[in-house]
Motif scaffolding. Sequence first.
Motif, PDB file in Angstrom:
ATOM      1  N   ALA A  75       0.820  -1.141  -0.110  1.00 16.73           N
ATOM      2  CA  ALA A  75      -0.032  -0.104   0.092  1.00 16.73           C
ATOM      3  C   ALA A  75       0.937   1.241   0.040  1.00 16.73           C
ATOM      4  O   ALA A  75       1.784   1.284   0.887  1.00 16.73           O
ATOM      5  CB  ALA A  75      -0.864  -0.037   1.275  1.00 16.73           C
ATOM      6  N   LEU A  77       1.008   4.982   0.798  1.00 17.10           N
ATOM      7  CA  LEU A  77       0.591   6.202   1.634  1.00 17.10           C
ATOM      8  C   LEU A  77       1.128   7.514   1.122  1.00 17.10           C
ATOM      9  O   LEU A  77       2.519   7.697   0.889  1.00 17.10           O
ATOM     10  CB  LEU A  77       0.573   6.168   3.047  1.00 17.10           C
ATOM     11  CG  LEU A  77       0.229   4.759   3.464  1.00 17.10           C
ATOM     12  CD1 LEU A  77       0.494   4.634   5.080  1.00 17.10           C
ATOM     13  CD2 LEU A  77      -1.351   4.945   3.453  1.00 17.10           C
TER      14      LEU A  77
ATOM     15  N   ARG B  17      20.013  17.652  -2.417  1.00 18.16           N
ATOM     16  CA  ARG B  17      20.259  17.949  -1.178  1.00 18.16           C
ATOM     17  C   ARG B  17      21.399  18.990  -0.869  1.00 18.16           C
ATOM     18  O   ARG B  17      21.180  19.644   0.467  1.00 18.16           O
ATOM     19  CB  ARG B  17      20.725  16.475  -0.652  1.00 18.16           C
ATOM     20  CG  ARG B  17      19.917  15.539  -0.478  1.00 18.16           C
ATOM     21  CD  ARG B  17      20.070  14.233   0.082  1.00 18.16           C
ATOM     22  NE  ARG B  17      19.186  13.251   0.082  1.00 18.16           N
ATOM     23  CZ  ARG B  17      19.171  11.881   0.231  1.00 18.16           C
ATOM     24  NH1 ARG B  17      20.468  11.485   0.063  1.00 18.16           N
ATOM     25  NH2 ARG B  17      17.988  11.006   0.205  1.00 18.16           N
ATOM     26  N   PRO B  23      14.471  23.305  -3.830  1.00 20.07           N
ATOM     27  CA  PRO B  23      13.214  23.133  -4.120  1.00 20.07           C
ATOM     28  C   PRO B  23      12.535  24.211  -4.961  1.00 20.07           C
ATOM     29  O   PRO B  23      12.475  25.406  -5.012  1.00 20.07           O
ATOM     30  CB  PRO B  23      12.697  23.213  -2.471  1.00 20.07           C
ATOM     31  CG  PRO B  23      13.755  23.126  -1.766  1.00 20.07           C
ATOM     32  CD  PRO B  23      14.882  23.725  -2.431  1.00 20.07           C
ATOM     33  N   ARG B  46      14.802   6.754 -16.730  1.00 25.18           N
ATOM     34  CA  ARG B  46      14.612   5.789 -15.722  1.00 25.18           C
ATOM     35  C   ARG B  46      14.965   6.221 -14.360  1.00 25.18           C
ATOM     36  O   ARG B  46      13.953   6.228 -13.542  1.00 25.18           O
ATOM     37  CB  ARG B  46      15.436   4.373 -15.786  1.00 25.18           C
ATOM     38  CG  ARG B  46      15.558   3.345 -14.978  1.00 25.18           C
ATOM     39  CD  ARG B  46      14.288   2.516 -14.965  1.00 25.18           C
ATOM     40  NE  ARG B  46      13.885   1.677 -13.757  1.00 25.18           N
ATOM     41  CZ  ARG B  46      14.388   0.418 -13.942  1.00 25.18           C
ATOM     42  NH1 ARG B  46      15.014   0.060 -14.831  1.00 25.18           N
ATOM     43  NH2 ARG B  46      14.211  -0.272 -12.885  1.00 25.18           N
ATOM     44  N   ARG B  49      12.347   9.091 -13.378  1.00 27.58           N
ATOM     45  CA  ARG B  49      10.954   8.383 -13.331  1.00 27.58           C
ATOM     46  C   ARG B  49      10.944   8.006 -11.720  1.00 27.58           C
ATOM     47  O   ARG B  49       9.913   8.422 -11.346  1.00 27.58           O
ATOM     48  CB  ARG B  49      10.743   7.371 -14.224  1.00 27.58           C
ATOM     49  CG  ARG B  49       9.392   6.737 -14.285  1.00 27.58           C
ATOM     50  CD  ARG B  49       8.784   6.171 -15.507  1.00 27.58           C
ATOM     51  NE  ARG B  49       9.883   5.605 -16.429  1.00 27.58           N
ATOM     52  CZ  ARG B  49      10.439   4.483 -16.207  1.00 27.58           C
ATOM     53  NH1 ARG B  49      10.013   3.629 -15.322  1.00 27.58           N
ATOM     54  NH2 ARG B  49      11.411   4.104 -17.182  1.00 27.58           N
ATOM     55  N   VAL B  56       9.897  13.090  -5.181  1.00 29.26           N
ATOM     56  CA  VAL B  56      11.098  14.116  -5.101  1.00 29.26           C
ATOM     57  C   VAL B  56      11.151  14.940  -6.272  1.00 29.26           C
ATOM     58  O   VAL B  56      11.371  16.232  -6.120  1.00 29.26           O
ATOM     59  CB  VAL B  56      12.539  13.399  -5.031  1.00 29.26           C
ATOM     60  CG1 VAL B  56      13.689  14.325  -4.963  1.00 29.26           C
ATOM     61  CG2 VAL B  56      12.377  12.428  -3.770  1.00 29.26           C
ATOM     62  N   LEU B  70       6.954  20.925  -2.005  1.00 31.64           N
ATOM     63  CA  LEU B  70       6.522  20.446  -0.572  1.00 31.64           C
ATOM     64  C   LEU B  70       6.398  18.982  -1.084  1.00 31.64           C
ATOM     65  O   LEU B  70       5.370  18.252  -1.370  1.00 31.64           O
ATOM     66  CB  LEU B  70       5.455  20.999  -0.361  1.00 31.64           C
ATOM     67  CG  LEU B  70       5.105  22.457   0.137  1.00 31.64           C
ATOM     68  CD1 LEU B  70       3.771  22.838   0.597  1.00 31.64           C
ATOM     69  CD2 LEU B  70       6.058  22.346   1.561  1.00 31.64           C
ATOM     70  N   PRO B  71       7.420  18.125  -0.875  1.00 32.19           N
ATOM     71  CA  PRO B  71       7.387  16.734  -1.189  1.00 32.19           C
ATOM     72  C   PRO B  71       6.576  16.038  -0.557  1.00 32.19           C
ATOM     73  O   PRO B  71       6.429  16.095   0.766  1.00 32.19           O
ATOM     74  CB  PRO B  71       8.820  16.430  -0.877  1.00 32.19           C
ATOM     75  CG  PRO B  71       9.511  17.210   0.018  1.00 32.19           C
ATOM     76  CD  PRO B  71       8.752  18.651  -0.349  1.00 32.19           C
ATOM     77  N   VAL B  72       5.418  15.259  -1.098  1.00 34.71           N
ATOM     78  CA  VAL B  72       4.754  14.490  -0.433  1.00 34.71           C
ATOM     79  C   VAL B  72       5.445  13.216  -0.149  1.00 34.71           C
ATOM     80  O   VAL B  72       5.701  12.585  -1.261  1.00 34.71           O
ATOM     81  CB  VAL B  72       3.336  14.151  -1.473  1.00 34.71           C
ATOM     82  CG1 VAL B  72       2.430  13.181  -0.723  1.00 34.71           C
ATOM     83  CG2 VAL B  72       2.716  15.574  -1.519  1.00 34.71           C
ATOM     84  N   ARG B  73       5.701  12.972   0.970  1.00 34.18           N
ATOM     85  CA  ARG B  73       6.362  11.723   1.463  1.00 34.18           C
ATOM     86  C   ARG B  73       5.545  10.523   0.942  1.00 34.18           C
ATOM     87  O   ARG B  73       4.413  10.654   1.452  1.00 34.18           O
ATOM     88  CB  ARG B  73       6.760  11.854   2.615  1.00 34.18           C
ATOM     89  CG  ARG B  73       7.302  13.108   3.152  1.00 34.18           C
ATOM     90  CD  ARG B  73       8.961  13.438   2.976  1.00 34.18           C
ATOM     91  NE  ARG B  73       9.668  12.140   3.746  1.00 34.18           N
ATOM     92  CZ  ARG B  73      10.648  12.807   4.327  1.00 34.18           C
ATOM     93  NH1 ARG B  73      11.123  13.802   4.471  1.00 34.18           N
ATOM     94  NH2 ARG B  73      11.398  11.965   5.356  1.00 34.18           N
ATOM     95  N   LYS B  74       6.060   9.630   0.066  1.00 31.19           N
ATOM     96  CA  LYS B  74       5.315   8.290  -0.376  1.00 31.19           C
ATOM     97  C   LYS B  74       6.026   7.443   0.679  1.00 31.19           C
ATOM     98  O   LYS B  74       6.998   7.071   0.423  1.00 31.19           O
ATOM     99  CB  LYS B  74       5.507   8.161  -1.688  1.00 31.19           C
ATOM    100  CG  LYS B  74       5.111   9.278  -2.344  1.00 31.19           C
ATOM    101  CD  LYS B  74       3.884   9.020  -3.561  1.00 31.19           C
ATOM    102  CE  LYS B  74       3.878  10.384  -4.346  1.00 31.19           C
ATOM    103  NZ  LYS B  74       2.649  10.295  -5.214  1.00 31.19           N
ATOM    104  N   ALA B  75       5.161   6.890   1.438  1.00 25.24           N
ATOM    105  CA  ALA B  75       5.596   5.652   2.219  1.00 25.24           C
ATOM    106  C   ALA B  75       4.973   4.552   1.767  1.00 25.24           C
ATOM    107  O   ALA B  75       3.711   4.491   1.382  1.00 25.24           O
ATOM    108  CB  ALA B  75       5.014   5.830   3.774  1.00 25.24           C
ATOM    109  N   THR B  76       5.724   3.517   1.596  1.00 22.66           N
ATOM    110  CA  THR B  76       5.034   2.413   1.332  1.00 22.66           C
ATOM    111  C   THR B  76       5.190   0.952   2.408  1.00 22.66           C
ATOM    112  O   THR B  76       6.019   0.854   3.281  1.00 22.66           O
ATOM    113  CB  THR B  76       6.264   1.780   0.164  1.00 22.66           C
ATOM    114  OG1 THR B  76       6.351   2.572  -0.716  1.00 22.66           O
ATOM    115  CG2 THR B  76       5.496   0.339  -0.488  1.00 22.66           C
ATOM    116  N   VAL B 228      11.082   5.397   4.819  1.00 26.22           N
ATOM    117  CA  VAL B 228      10.898   6.177   3.868  1.00 26.22           C
ATOM    118  C   VAL B 228      12.090   6.166   2.959  1.00 26.22           C
ATOM    119  O   VAL B 228      13.162   6.589   3.245  1.00 26.22           O
ATOM    120  CB  VAL B 228      10.449   7.552   4.308  1.00 26.22           C
ATOM    121  CG1 VAL B 228      10.389   8.421   3.086  1.00 26.22           C
ATOM    122  CG2 VAL B 228       9.273   7.580   5.143  1.00 26.22           C
TER     123      VAL B 228
END
Lengths: 228, 228
Positions: A75, A77, B17, B23, B46, B49, B56, B70-76, B228
Amino acid sequence: MISGWEDIRAEVLRRIRVRDWPPGALIPTEEDLAAEFGVARATVNRALRELAGAGVLERRRKAGTRVAALPVRKATLDIPVIRQEVEARGQVHGFRLLERVEGVPPVPVTSRMGLAPGTRILWLETLHLADGRPFVHEGRWLNPAVLPVPLPDFAAVSANEWLVAHVAYATGDIAFAAEGAGPREAAVLGVAEGTALFITERMTWTAEAPITYVRLAHAPGYRLQTMV
Amino acid sequence: MISGWEDIRAEVLRRIRVRDWPPGALIPTEEDLAAEFGVARATVNRALRELAGAGVLERRRKAGTRVAALPVRKATLDIPVIRQEVEARGQVHGFRLLERVEGVPPVPVTSRMGLAPGTRILWLETLHLADGRPFVHEGRWLNPAVLPVPLPDFAAVSANEWLVAHVAYATGDIAFAAEGAGPREAAVLGVAEGTALFITERMTWTAEAPITYVRLAHAPGYRLQTMV
DNA sequence: GAGTGGTCTAGACCACCTC
DNA sequence: AGGTGGTCTAGACCACTCT
């Protein structure tokens, strides 16, 4: 007509779902599939790679590609900045800085942040509001050693957004839990002590040093939702 | 020496970084980067993407590629089968089927499952154990109309694992929340009523019909963790 | 040793979007 | 209208790992 890699992904998924290729089964090689669909192997590779990333397939060199027997559902998020989260609900975001002091964090925090015992760092306590009502109680330890100076007035700028814009973020982890409201959280959020609260904890690091540890206590009713 | 797409991803991350590319900034085109690194454009593509998928970078045709402001942190999150979850902790998994009846689910469930009011479906109540101690209380509504017959003895086979192996899964969603333990959950998990519990709710669909709705109430102390 | 996936290339066309 | 990313191709070499 099957042409793009998305078509191929869909077709492979279909065959898995109708049990053409049951769980655990070996599916044809990329080369075979490329020939069958009349596309280049790279196109098949792209499709299968996506499915493997989603946990539907398991791939190993030489061993081939198998349908996952016990698919680990992955999933994803999206963890947005709180302001965006509130605004996405069509509400107005606000926040109040409740406290800003320097001090020695409790032992669990120092150890999780990997700080020497007795290190003095910055503590910020913030209440986030949605349409003026308590939304999230935020407790944050900040390591000033890795922050650019001068520090802003955190009563005017949300710590999270300032960090995103001014600190080279690297890695971190997030954890979710349920806990009963402590006396402080209960008072600030306006709920009874012991009320079940959804807790988010985040730890952020640069390459070497800890930046910040945040604990968010969400007001009752909060749900974290995802699509699979 | 920079060669593979992972090297390129790392180099791009490094430049972000160190604020070489701050940003919001526009970064060079794929073509330029390919020339700079001496690789094919597909290789740069690649790498970029992947970074866009991680939140990022933001990419738009013609507009180019920007560093996310405003990086939307994608957590898996990995959502494993409960047995695997318990065994991953080095504990022994067990479960007891507490109830199995047919009946009409409460209105919130029928509406979320999109069933006609009054439809009778299967209800399973299960307690999962880790080393013999309560781990998760599972309440599950199952739509027999879309299940293969004969149904197994769910006292011997965990419903989740049987479904994974025998039903063509399609899509679903997952939600997490915190709730106080109800009387039933409190009794089964051996905690006081009102104790904060971590709740997982899952809804699963085939292409057309609902398969199952599950509500998991995790014993106190449960944490959902991610990198993350 | 050999088969499979992982990756790269050089070129091409296309879709989309900003200008 | 033109620039940018999105994708595809045909071929190649490599890395891994099973036999």
